[in-house]
Design a protein around this motif. Structure first.
Motif, mmCIF file in Angstrom:
data_model
loop_
_atom_site.group_PDB
_atom_site.id
_atom_site.type_symbol
_atom_site.label_atom_id
_atom_site.label_comp_id
_atom_site.label_asym_id
_atom_site.label_seq_id
_atom_site.Cartn_x
_atom_site.Cartn_y
_atom_site.Cartn_z
ATOM 1 N N ALA A 221 -6.855 3.616 -3.982
ATOM 2 C CA ALA A 221 -7.394 3.506 -5.339
ATOM 3 C C ALA A 221 -6.362 2.920 -6.291
ATOM 4 C CB ALA A 221 -7.852 4.883 -5.825
ATOM 5 N N ASN A 222 -5.114 3.366 -6.174
ATOM 6 C CA ASN A 222 -4.051 2.813 -7.009
ATOM 7 C C ASN A 222 -3.892 1.317 -6.790
ATOM 8 O OD1 ASN A 222 -2.503 4.644 -8.781
ATOM 9 N ND2 ASN A 222 -2.237 5.880 -6.933
ATOM 10 N N LEU A 223 -3.901 0.903 -5.526
ATOM 11 C CA LEU A 223 -3.703 -0.510 -5.238
ATOM 12 C C LEU A 223 -4.879 -1.336 -5.743
ATOM 13 C CD1 LEU A 223 -1.850 -2.603 -4.090
ATOM 14 C CD2 LEU A 223 -2.788 -2.181 -1.804
ATOM 15 N N GLU B 60 -3.611 -8.163 1.014
ATOM 16 C CA GLU B 60 -5.005 -8.215 0.569
ATOM 17 C C GLU B 60 -5.886 -7.213 1.305
ATOM 18 O OE1 GLU B 60 -5.068 -11.134 4.039
ATOM 19 O OE2 GLU B 60 -3.628 -10.391 2.547
ATOM 20 N N PHE B 61 -5.454 -6.736 2.475
ATOM 21 C CA PHE B 61 -6.256 -5.721 3.154
ATOM 22 C C PHE B 61 -5.481 -4.416 3.361
ATOM 23 C CE2 PHE B 61 -4.609 -8.371 6.690
ATOM 24 C CZ PHE B 61 -3.972 -7.405 7.469
ATOM 25 N N GLY B 62 -4.302 -4.308 2.741
ATOM 26 C CA GLY B 62 -3.584 -3.043 2.762
ATOM 27 C C GLY B 62 -2.898 -2.736 4.071
ATOM 28 N N LEU C 8 0.831 -1.206 0.000
ATOM 29 C CA LEU C 8 0.000 0.000 0.000
ATOM 30 C C LEU C 8 0.864 1.255 0.000
ATOM 31 C CD1 LEU C 8 -2.850 1.226 0.172
ATOM 32 C CD2 LEU C 8 -2.685 1.055 2.663
ATOM 33 N N ASN C 9 1.926 1.247 0.768
ATOM 34 C CA ASN C 9 2.794 2.421 0.844
ATOM 35 C C ASN C 9 3.650 2.625 -0.395
ATOM 36 O OD1 ASN C 9 2.556 4.247 2.986
ATOM 37 N ND2 ASN C 9 3.352 2.741 4.446
#
Length: 643
Positions: free
Chosen positions: A465-467, A488-490, A453-454
């Motif tokens: 949104a990107n991920l 899967e959950f960021g 995510l980062n």
């Protein structure tokens, strides 16, 4: 009162026959684990344990343990001209802890764990443990019978990569937190993976390893599932429950190297029996580990038998072979003068190439349908092609190039993505040279690389949104799928093997939405033939528009074996809503959104195309008909013709 253990006896000739010894010496014994190691048996009316170990350069070998006060004079072993030492000790039972005491030709005294030991003490202790592997009542016969069909290359394969020690931790009054056991993981991990729509679990190495920080990649007990989580039978139960849930199990396997720990294979009988004596051949400088000597026949038997062992005794469905590139090249991570060329003056490790081909031939020959997967990071040709065509014989290969290129693109500000458009399209130039897995693995979320995510550009909303858009691109793209736990959950923080995942993040809606998207992507992927049937051939993929760099939009078609069965994938990698965006499509008529990563349920802004999405007779992108779409910001659409 301590029980007195009788003196040892010679092992009957039919236990370890001359033919067994010959095959081990020839490097072709495929089940050496049935003869070497420690086995509970009954000889001449006495129950006990037969021990057998290969130590050709030792002057003397003894079995030691609590049962003889660790006294090497009590149970000396008998040698043979093949260097295998044997002994039968009556009255020993399961769970006996033991080691081999070796006297070298220099009169050094070494205490070693059993290379073929089926269980080990929990770290930091390094004793081997006598274990019975034939008593578990397997219930997975139906799964095994259908495995070749489940794991065919035209089937959906979506892999959840897991480090068992840090998937989730349990509160503990003494230690603060503790590992879940194999049986607790069966009750928690398996239902979660099934609910998330994955088809497979891949386990980071579970062979016994003393150092937690190696994540299992520095193996001490190659035949022993780690005791951190329970007994061998507990691990069998976990695998059995995976199969009952319809999940395949892939095991990370490490035949590339081993650690220098004193109790292990290093300097086993006073010589580098399993590695090369010359450090220019025998040591991985990056990892501080030793390289197996693949040209030594007994070492080949040890490793080939080990590959078969996990499939035979634990019903593993696939082996992901670690660090294949380090095996293939003699100059891997070495400077000039730090390596020895092969007999033809080249950099290829001919013995390792021969070994890998043999492993794949044996695995596929004995266990049809079992997957072998190469983590191979170079452009070595034909890794996943049959050996009879000159390939290495793997079923699949990790696509490291795709992973690096696409992650680099996603880290860039959308304003500048137009200048790096080729990072998302370049992979199609070689996409069908191999049978690829698209891996977003543990290696990408450690050592300061940050979480997945980062890695995404932008503020918090844009990162999510990107991920989501990136996952949509990945699940739409050709190739099997692999995602490391927590991605899967960021999870915000990069992976830490010493703690559980950040499950508390799932109290936040955006994390919930990302998790739901991954689940829905997996379910759509499983039930949509066009997304998995033709992953490794151009007939399953066609660009609609690979060149819209100004808008950072990518569009393509994925086809099933039947060409009229297809889906359309459109990715908008800018935070701009694009209306009246026209793309050509293969057929006329109505279409529907199978996936829209911008929906509110996924944490998106809710831009959608509704139900009146109809292809019009307007030629576009070499197609006779086209769709006029509204592209949500930083989002992926997967569209399907309505039946």
């Amino acid at each position: 009162m301590k029980r007195e253990i009788p003196a040892g006896r010679a092992v009957p000739a039919d236990w370890l026959s001359n033919f067994d010894r010959y095959l081990i010496s020839e490097g072709t014994h495929e089940r050496a684990y049935e003869k070497l190691g420690a086995h509970l048996v009954r000889f001449d009316g006495s129950d006990g344990v037969v021990f057998a170990v290969w130590a050709p350069n030792a002057r003397q070998v003894s079995v030691i343990g609590d049962f003889n006060d660790w006294d090497p004079t009590r149970h000396p072993m008998h040698s043979s001209d093949t260097g295998i030492w044997t002994l039968f000790i009556p009255a020993l039972h399961e769970f006996t802890v033991y080691k081999y005491h070796l006297t070298t030709h220099n009169n050094d005294q070494l205490d070693k764990a059993d290379p073929f030991g089926f269980a080990m003490e929990e770290r930091p202790r390094t004793g081997s443990v006598v274990a019975r592997l034939d008593g578990y009542p397997w219930q997975d016969g139906e799964w095994i019978a259908a495995r070749q069909r489940h794991q065919a290359l035209d089937r959906p394969i979506s892999i959840y990569e897991v480090h068992l020690g840090s998937w989730r931790r349990e509160a503990d009054p003494q230690w603060g937190q503790r590992y879940l056991t194999y049986r607790e993981l069966a009750d928690t991990l398996i239902p979660y993976v099934k609910e998330m729509g994955y088809t497979h679990i891949e386990l980071l190495p579970i062979a016994e390893h003393p150092f937690d920080g190696s994540w299992g990649y520095q193996v001490l007990g190659f035949y022993a599932p780690t005791s951190r989580f329970g007994t061998p039978e507990d691990f069998m139960f976990f695998i059995d429950q995976c199969h009952a849930a319809g999940l395949g199990v892939i095991l990370d396997w490490v035949p590339a190297h081993f650690p220098k720990d004193g109790a292990g294979l290093n300097n086993f009988d006073g010589t580098q029996l399993y590695a090369h004596a010359n450090p220019l051949q025998g040591e991985h400088q990056d990892w501080g580990t030793l390289i197996f000597n693949y040209s030594r026949n007994e070492v080949r038997s040890f490793l080939i038998s080990n590959a078969l062992f996990w499939i035979d005794k634990y019903h593993i469905d696939g082996l992901r072979v670690d660090a294949v590139a380090s095996m293939l090249y003699l100059d891997y991570s070495r400077e000039e003068g730090q390596w020895i060329p092969n007999e033809y003056g080249g950099r290829e490790n001919l013995a390792a190439i021969s070994f890998l081909r043999k492993v794949n031939e044996v695995v596929h020959g004995i266990f049809p349908g079992v997957l072998t997967i190469a983590e191979e990071s170079t452009s070595w040709p034909m890794v996943s092609r049959p050996t009879y065509l000159g390939g290495l014989g793997f079923s699949l290969k990790w696509n490291m190039g795709w992973m690096h290129d696409t992650l680099s693109y996603m880290a860039k500000d959308p304003l500048f993505r137009r200048f790096h458009h080729n990072q998302m399209t370049f992979g199609m130039l070689y996409a069908f040279h191999e049978n690829f897995v698209l891996p977003l693995s543990h290696d990408e979320v450690v050592h300061g690389k940050g979480s997945l995510l980062n890695k995404m550009s932008g503020d918090e909303w844009q990162k999510f949104a990107n991920l989501r858009a990136y996952f949509g691109f990945m699940w739409g793209y050709s190739g099997k799928k692999l995602l490391f736990m927590g991605c899967e959950f960021g999870q915000w923080q990069e992976w830490n093997h010493d703690t559980g995942l950040e499950w508390q993040a799932l109290t936040a809606p955006r994390h919930q939405g990302l998790q739901r998207l991954v689940r829905d992507l997996n379910l759509v992927y499983q039930h949509t033939a066009a997304l998995h049937e033709v992953d490794f051939d151009w007939s399953g993929f066609r660009w609609i528009d690979a060149n819209d760099s100004d808008n950072a939009v990518f569009s393509f078609v994925r086809y099933a074996k039947q060409a009229d069965d297809f889906v359309v994938v459109v990715c908008n990698f800018t935070p701009v809503v694009r209306t009246d965006y026209r793309i050509g499509v293969p057929t006329a008529g109505p279409y529907r959104e199978l996936i829209n990563s911008d929906l509110h349920i996924y944490g998106g802004s809710g831009v959608a195309n509704g139900t009146d999405l109809i292809a019009q007779p307007v030629a576009s992108h070499t197609f006779a008909q086209s769709l006029s779409l509204t592209l949500p910001p930083l989002a992926t659409l997967i569209l399907q013709p309505c039946p």
